[in-house]
Design a protein around this motif. Structure first.
Motif, PDB file in Angstrom:
ATOM      1  N   ASN A  56     -35.247 -83.157 -27.116  1.00 20.27           N
ATOM      2  CA  ASN A  56     -35.476 -84.577 -26.843  1.00 20.27           C
ATOM      3  C   ASN A  56     -35.460 -85.439 -28.098  1.00 20.27           C
ATOM      4  O   ASN A  56     -35.775 -86.628 -28.037  1.00 20.27           O
ATOM      5  CB  ASN A  56     -36.799 -84.744 -26.090  1.00 20.27           C
ATOM      6  N   GLY A  57     -35.123 -84.830 -29.235  1.00 17.95           N
ATOM      7  CA  GLY A  57     -34.967 -85.584 -30.475  1.00 17.95           C
ATOM      8  C   GLY A  57     -36.255 -85.992 -31.163  1.00 17.95           C
ATOM      9  O   GLY A  57     -36.294 -86.990 -31.878  1.00 17.95           O
ATOM     10  N   PHE A  58     -37.322 -85.227 -30.934  1.00 20.81           N
ATOM     11  CA  PHE A  58     -38.613 -85.526 -31.551  1.00 20.81           C
ATOM     12  C   PHE A  58     -39.008 -84.437 -32.544  1.00 20.81           C
ATOM     13  O   PHE A  58     -38.571 -83.293 -32.425  1.00 20.81           O
ATOM     14  CB  PHE A  58     -39.716 -85.643 -30.492  1.00 20.81           C
ATOM     15  N   SER A  59     -39.867 -84.783 -33.462  1.00 16.36           N
ATOM     16  CA  SER A  59     -40.448 -83.816 -34.386  1.00 16.36           C
ATOM     17  C   SER A  59     -41.411 -82.916 -33.607  1.00 16.36           C
ATOM     18  O   SER A  59     -42.265 -83.425 -32.860  1.00 16.36           O
ATOM     19  CB  SER A  59     -41.206 -84.568 -35.487  1.00 16.36           C
ATOM     20  N   SER A  60     -41.284 -81.605 -33.767  1.00 19.30           N
ATOM     21  CA  SER A  60     -42.184 -80.702 -33.042  1.00 19.30           C
ATOM     22  C   SER A  60     -43.634 -80.903 -33.493  1.00 19.30           C
ATOM     23  O   SER A  60     -44.548 -80.821 -32.670  1.00 19.30           O
ATOM     24  CB  SER A  60     -41.762 -79.249 -33.205  1.00 19.30           C
ATOM     25  N   ALA A  61     -43.839 -81.205 -34.758  1.00 20.29           N
ATOM     26  CA  ALA A  61     -45.204 -81.444 -35.253  1.00 20.29           C
ATOM     27  C   ALA A  61     -45.831 -82.640 -34.542  1.00 20.29           C
ATOM     28  O   ALA A  61     -47.007 -82.600 -34.151  1.00 20.29           O
ATOM     29  CB  ALA A  61     -45.188 -81.676 -36.760  1.00 20.29           C
ATOM     30  N   LEU A  62     -45.046 -83.688 -34.324  1.00 18.32           N
ATOM     31  CA  LEU A  62     -45.561 -84.881 -33.650  1.00 18.32           C
ATOM     32  C   LEU A  62     -45.837 -84.595 -32.172  1.00 18.32           C
ATOM     33  O   LEU A  62     -46.850 -85.052 -31.622  1.00 18.32           O
ATOM     34  CB  LEU A  62     -44.586 -86.049 -33.809  1.00 18.32           C
ATOM     35  N   VAL A  63     -44.994 -83.813 -31.533  1.00 16.27           N
ATOM     36  CA  VAL A  63     -45.219 -83.450 -30.131  1.00 16.27           C
ATOM     37  C   VAL A  63     -46.507 -82.643 -30.008  1.00 16.27           C
ATOM     38  O   VAL A  63     -47.316 -82.890 -29.109  1.00 16.27           O
ATOM     39  CB  VAL A  63     -44.019 -82.678 -29.542  1.00 16.27           C
ATOM     40  N   TYR A  64     -46.722 -81.696 -30.915  1.00 11.47           N
ATOM     41  CA  TYR A  64     -47.976 -80.935 -30.913  1.00 11.47           C
ATOM     42  C   TYR A  64     -49.176 -81.866 -31.093  1.00 11.47           C
ATOM     43  O   TYR A  64     -50.195 -81.705 -30.416  1.00 11.47           O
ATOM     44  CB  TYR A  64     -47.984 -79.874 -32.015  1.00 11.47           C
ATOM     45  N   GLN A  65     -49.068 -82.848 -31.982  1.00  7.94           N
ATOM     46  CA  GLN A  65     -50.171 -83.786 -32.201  1.00  7.94           C
ATOM     47  C   GLN A  65     -50.459 -84.605 -30.948  1.00  7.94           C
ATOM     48  O   GLN A  65     -51.622 -84.836 -30.603  1.00  7.94           O
ATOM     49  CB  GLN A  65     -49.862 -84.707 -33.379  1.00  7.94           C
ATOM     50  N   VAL A  66     -49.408 -85.032 -30.260  1.00  9.52           N
ATOM     51  CA  VAL A  66     -49.597 -85.781 -29.015  1.00  9.52           C
ATOM     52  C   VAL A  66     -50.284 -84.897 -27.981  1.00  9.52           C
ATOM     53  O   VAL A  66     -51.269 -85.295 -27.354  1.00  9.52           O
ATOM     54  CB  VAL A  66     -48.244 -86.313 -28.478  1.00  9.52           C
ATOM     55  N   LEU A  67     -49.789 -83.677 -27.803  1.00 10.19           N
ATOM     56  CA  LEU A  67     -50.361 -82.778 -26.803  1.00 10.19           C
ATOM     57  C   LEU A  67     -51.773 -82.324 -27.143  1.00 10.19           C
ATOM     58  O   LEU A  67     -52.543 -81.967 -26.256  1.00 10.19           O
ATOM     59  CB  LEU A  67     -49.448 -81.562 -26.607  1.00 10.19           C
TER      60      LEU A  67
ATOM     61  N   ARG B 253     -47.856 -96.769 -29.355  1.00  6.22           N
ATOM     62  CA  ARG B 253     -46.573 -97.345 -29.762  1.00  6.22           C
ATOM     63  C   ARG B 253     -45.766 -96.296 -30.527  1.00  6.22           C
ATOM     64  O   ARG B 253     -46.261 -95.213 -30.823  1.00  6.22           O
ATOM     65  CB  ARG B 253     -46.786 -98.585 -30.626  1.00  6.22           C
ATOM     66  N   GLY B 254     -44.536 -96.637 -30.827  1.00  6.49           N
ATOM     67  CA  GLY B 254     -43.692 -95.775 -31.653  1.00  6.49           C
ATOM     68  C   GLY B 254     -43.318 -94.466 -31.000  1.00  6.49           C
ATOM     69  O   GLY B 254     -43.241 -94.341 -29.778  1.00  6.49           O
ATOM     70  N   GLU B 255     -43.046 -93.475 -31.847  1.00  4.32           N
ATOM     71  CA  GLU B 255     -42.589 -92.168 -31.384  1.00  4.32           C
ATOM     72  C   GLU B 255     -43.618 -91.476 -30.490  1.00  4.32           C
ATOM     73  O   GLU B 255     -43.256 -90.841 -29.504  1.00  4.32           O
ATOM     74  CB  GLU B 255     -42.252 -91.262 -32.575  1.00  4.32           C
ATOM     75  N   SER B 256     -44.895 -91.609 -30.830  1.00  4.08           N
ATOM     76  CA  SER B 256     -45.940 -90.976 -30.018  1.00  4.08           C
ATOM     77  C   SER B 256     -45.909 -91.527 -28.596  1.00  4.08           C
ATOM     78  O   SER B 256     -46.046 -90.780 -27.625  1.00  4.08           O
ATOM     79  CB  SER B 256     -47.324 -91.223 -30.624  1.00  4.08           C
ATOM     80  N   PHE B 257     -45.717 -92.824 -28.466  1.00  7.64           N
ATOM     81  CA  PHE B 257     -45.631 -93.470 -27.161  1.00  7.64           C
ATOM     82  C   PHE B 257     -44.418 -92.939 -26.389  1.00  7.64           C
ATOM     83  O   PHE B 257     -44.509 -92.606 -25.211  1.00  7.64           O
ATOM     84  CB  PHE B 257     -45.532 -94.987 -27.343  1.00  7.64           C
ATOM     85  N   LYS B 258     -43.291 -92.827 -27.079  1.00  7.67           N
ATOM     86  CA  LYS B 258     -42.059 -92.330 -26.444  1.00  7.67           C
ATOM     87  C   LYS B 258     -42.225 -90.884 -25.971  1.00  7.67           C
ATOM     88  O   LYS B 258     -41.757 -90.516 -24.895  1.00  7.67           O
ATOM     89  CB  LYS B 258     -40.877 -92.430 -27.406  1.00  7.67           C
ATOM     90  N   ILE B 259     -42.900 -90.084 -26.780  1.00 10.67           N
ATOM     91  CA  ILE B 259     -43.150 -88.685 -26.409  1.00 10.67           C
ATOM     92  C   ILE B 259     -44.028 -88.628 -25.157  1.00 10.67           C
ATOM     93  O   ILE B 259     -43.732 -87.894 -24.213  1.00 10.67           O
ATOM     94  CB  ILE B 259     -43.802 -87.914 -27.570  1.00 10.67           C
TER      95      ILE B 259
END
Length: 70
Positions: free
Chosen positions: A27-38, A46-52
């Motif tokens: 999905n074009g996201f950083s895996s580290a950021l996806v882990y942080q969101v989850l 807002r931003g990438e976290s919001f999109k994830i």
């Protein structure tokens, strides 16, 4: 968003056999950021976290017809 929502999203990915890292890459996201969101470490306002969070179904898509009125 509740902690249970994040846990459910994580469980859904795992039960479907998709790793978080591969979902992030697909999905074009950083895996580290996806882990942080989850893990609930990002506010997802807002931003990438919001999109994830949107892509994972944790946040409803914004209704472009609604406007803020004073």
């Amino acid at each position: 968003m509740k902690i249970e929502d994040f846990q459910k999203a994580k469980e859904d990915l795992m039960s479907s056999g998709i790793s978080i890292a591969s979902w992030a890459k697909a999905n074009g996201f950083s895996s580290a950021l996806v882990y942080q969101v989850l893990d609930g470490k990002r506010s997802c306002l807002r931003g990438e976290s919001f999109k994830i969070a949107q892509k994972l179904g944790l946040i409803d898509m914004p209704d472009s017809s609604r406007r803020f009125v004073n």
